[in-house]
Design an enzyme around this catalytic site. Structure first.
Site, PDB file in Angstrom:
ATOM      1  N   HIS A  54      20.702 -14.046  60.655  1.00  0.00           N
ATOM      2  CA  HIS A  54      20.264 -15.515  60.906  1.00  0.00           C
ATOM      3  C   HIS A  54      21.583 -16.200  61.625  1.00  0.00           C
ATOM      4  O   HIS A  54      22.713 -15.689  61.697  1.00  0.00           O
ATOM      5  CB  HIS A  54      20.462 -16.157  59.504  1.00  0.00           C
ATOM      6  CG  HIS A  54      20.005 -17.583  59.426  1.00  0.00           C
ATOM      7  ND1 HIS A  54      20.488 -18.659  59.668  1.00  0.00           N
ATOM      8  CD2 HIS A  54      18.591 -17.945  59.246  1.00  0.00           C
ATOM      9  CE1 HIS A  54      19.801 -19.845  59.625  1.00  0.00           C
ATOM     10  NE2 HIS A  54      18.738 -19.309  59.391  1.00  0.00           N
TER      11      HIS A  54
ATOM     12  N   ASP B 194      12.662 -15.354  55.380  1.00  0.00           N
ATOM     13  CA  ASP B 194      11.412 -15.254  55.888  1.00  0.00           C
ATOM     14  C   ASP B 194      11.033 -13.811  55.096  1.00  0.00           C
ATOM     15  O   ASP B 194       9.919 -13.262  55.168  1.00  0.00           O
ATOM     16  CB  ASP B 194      11.386 -15.103  57.314  1.00  0.00           C
ATOM     17  CG  ASP B 194      11.530 -16.617  57.850  1.00  0.00           C
ATOM     18  OD1 ASP B 194      10.986 -17.339  57.329  1.00  0.00           O
ATOM     19  OD2 ASP B 194      12.376 -16.544  58.936  1.00  0.00           O
TER      20      ASP B 194
END
Length: 436
Positions: A308, A365
């Protein structure tokens, strides 16, 4: 409250200027360079804005190194465990959790604004069969300005409660209608006796020939999923909302810009990409091959759902969703081989020095797609679900942005093109009247 505690000194071309260091309430430090170009002729260059703070905000706090996410000061773990999505939406937009009266008034406002203008229903007939619901959603939201006028910044600001509630509520209806259109089924209208998330599930799945049973556990789970996605500071789509909104664009066009930004595979589309990649790895059967490909700097393959931009620790949202996914599948008796595969990939990655050294952990996700699948949400609706959840965050940032004396967003650039060129007066050209 931001404060100035110290200064930094910039030396350039024989000159020395002091720049204030701004410190946020959680200790974030930022160098105020607003005077730098005027005094030195310099601008900063920061592709992707990886090290640039574009605004002051009181909405969401993230500490990526420690894996902290808070809305208005409240930890995401507590909000997901104890609050509903409507309460969190109110928190983001209004700055505080609602009292019982405020909750009832807000819920009533959402209910009254849940119906789509009947004339807009005909628009759905113009989209081709199989059109992606995300494209339908952004188009329909943009068109709302024609049916719900007086949504310019100044008018909307005077009627902020109604404007915010309308967009948060009605986009949910548009999303459900878009899904029904994509599968050729009649639309289902919202009901006044259902909660926000229950209403959405009913509009998605109810049918004249197959009545939908609204599961309390599915409603609770959707609340959790919407809460963990409700805001995430200055991400791509939120930055788009603030940038577009700074031009005093109407609220609906501003939100449509956020939806369009979210539709990209590197942003909102990542959860669908995770499912597609897990299915590919499952079909191949060799997990190790894909781990090696992900570690090969000369291979363009990326392990979707890992790493991320902000988090250098385990994404707190991913931990919530992973735990909810395991509980829901166990409670419903659903066995999804993709969950087993995801667990195996995470186990390998968390014990591999390559991923450990680069602080690559599962992000939100990685597990959300599996959970949406278990709830019956089709894959082409995954990004739409993300958009619905992110609406309160976009609205909150838009509201915060218009309340400030924000200038129109207009970054600088470093020009690297040709220097001054001269036209060749002897060159043959078409007569001007033949040019089109």
């Amino acid at each position: 409250m931001k404060t100035q505690k110290s200064e930094a000194v910039l030396k350039f071309d024989g000159r020395e200027i002091t720049l204030p260091v701004i410190i946020g309430t959680e200790g974030d430090k930022g160098l105020d360079i607003s005077r730098m170009r005027k005094e030195t002729g310099l601008v900063t260059i920061d592709p992707g804005f990886v090290n640039t703070a574009s605004c002051f905000s009181q909405i969401t706090y993230i500490d990526g190194e420690k894996g902290i996410l808070r809305y208005r000061g409240y930890p995401i773990q507590e909000l997901a465990a104890k609050e509903t999505f409507v309460d969190v939406a109110y928190l983001l937009v209004h700055g505080a959790l609602p009292t019982e009266k405020e909750r009832m008034d807000f819920s009533s406002l959402l209910n009254r604004n849940s119906l789509l203008h009947e004339d807009m229903r005909h628009f759905f007939d113009s989209f081709p069969q199989g059109a992606h619901p995300m494209h339908i959603l952004s188009t329909m939201v943009n068109a709302m300005a024609a049916f719900y006028p007086n949504v310019d910044v100044h008018t909307t600001a005077r009627n902020i409660e109604h404007s915010c509630a309308r967009v948060i509520s009605i986009v949910r209806t548009i999303a459900a209608f878009a899904y029904k259109k994509s599968i050729g089924e009649p639309i289902v209208y919202p009901r006044h006796d259902l909660s926000y998330c229950a209403n959405f599930l009913n509009m998605m799945f109810d049918s004249p020939v197959r009545p939908y049973h609204i599961s309390p556990e599915a409603v609770r789970l959707l609340n959790v999923l919407f809460i963990v996605h409700a805001d995430h500071e200055q991400n791509c789509s939120t930055t788009a909302v603030r940038a577009i909104g700074s031009a005093q664009v109407n609220l609906y066009a501003t939100i449509a810009a956020g939806i369009s930004a979210l539709s990209g595979p590197l942003h909102g589309g990542a959860n669908q990409a995770v499912i597609e990649q897990l299915r590919m790895i499952q079909a191949d059967g060799d997990i190790g091959k894909f781990i090696r490909k992900a570690k090969d700097k000369d291979d363009p393959f990326r392990l979707m759902g890992f790493g991320h931009r902000v988090y250098k620790a385990y994404d707190p949202r991913a931990e919530i969703v992973r735990n909810e996914c395991e509980k829901y599948l166990a409670a419903t008796g659903i066995h999804d081989p993709l969950l087993d595969l995801a667990h195996r990939i995470e186990e390998i990655a968390r014990n591999d020095s390559y991923f450990i050294e680069r602080k690559l952990y599962p992000n939100v996700d990685f597990y959300t797609g599996i959970l949406y699948r278990a709830m019956g949400i089709p894959e082409n609706m995954f990004t739409v679900m993300f958009a619905l959840a992110r609406l309160p965050g976009w609205v909150a940032h838009w509201r915060e942005m218009i309340s400030d004396t924000t200038k129109i967003v207009r970054p600088r650039q470093i020009y690297v093109g040709r220097t001054l060129q001269k036209l060749d007066d002897g060159a043959e050209r078409l007569p001007a009247d033949l040019l089109v």
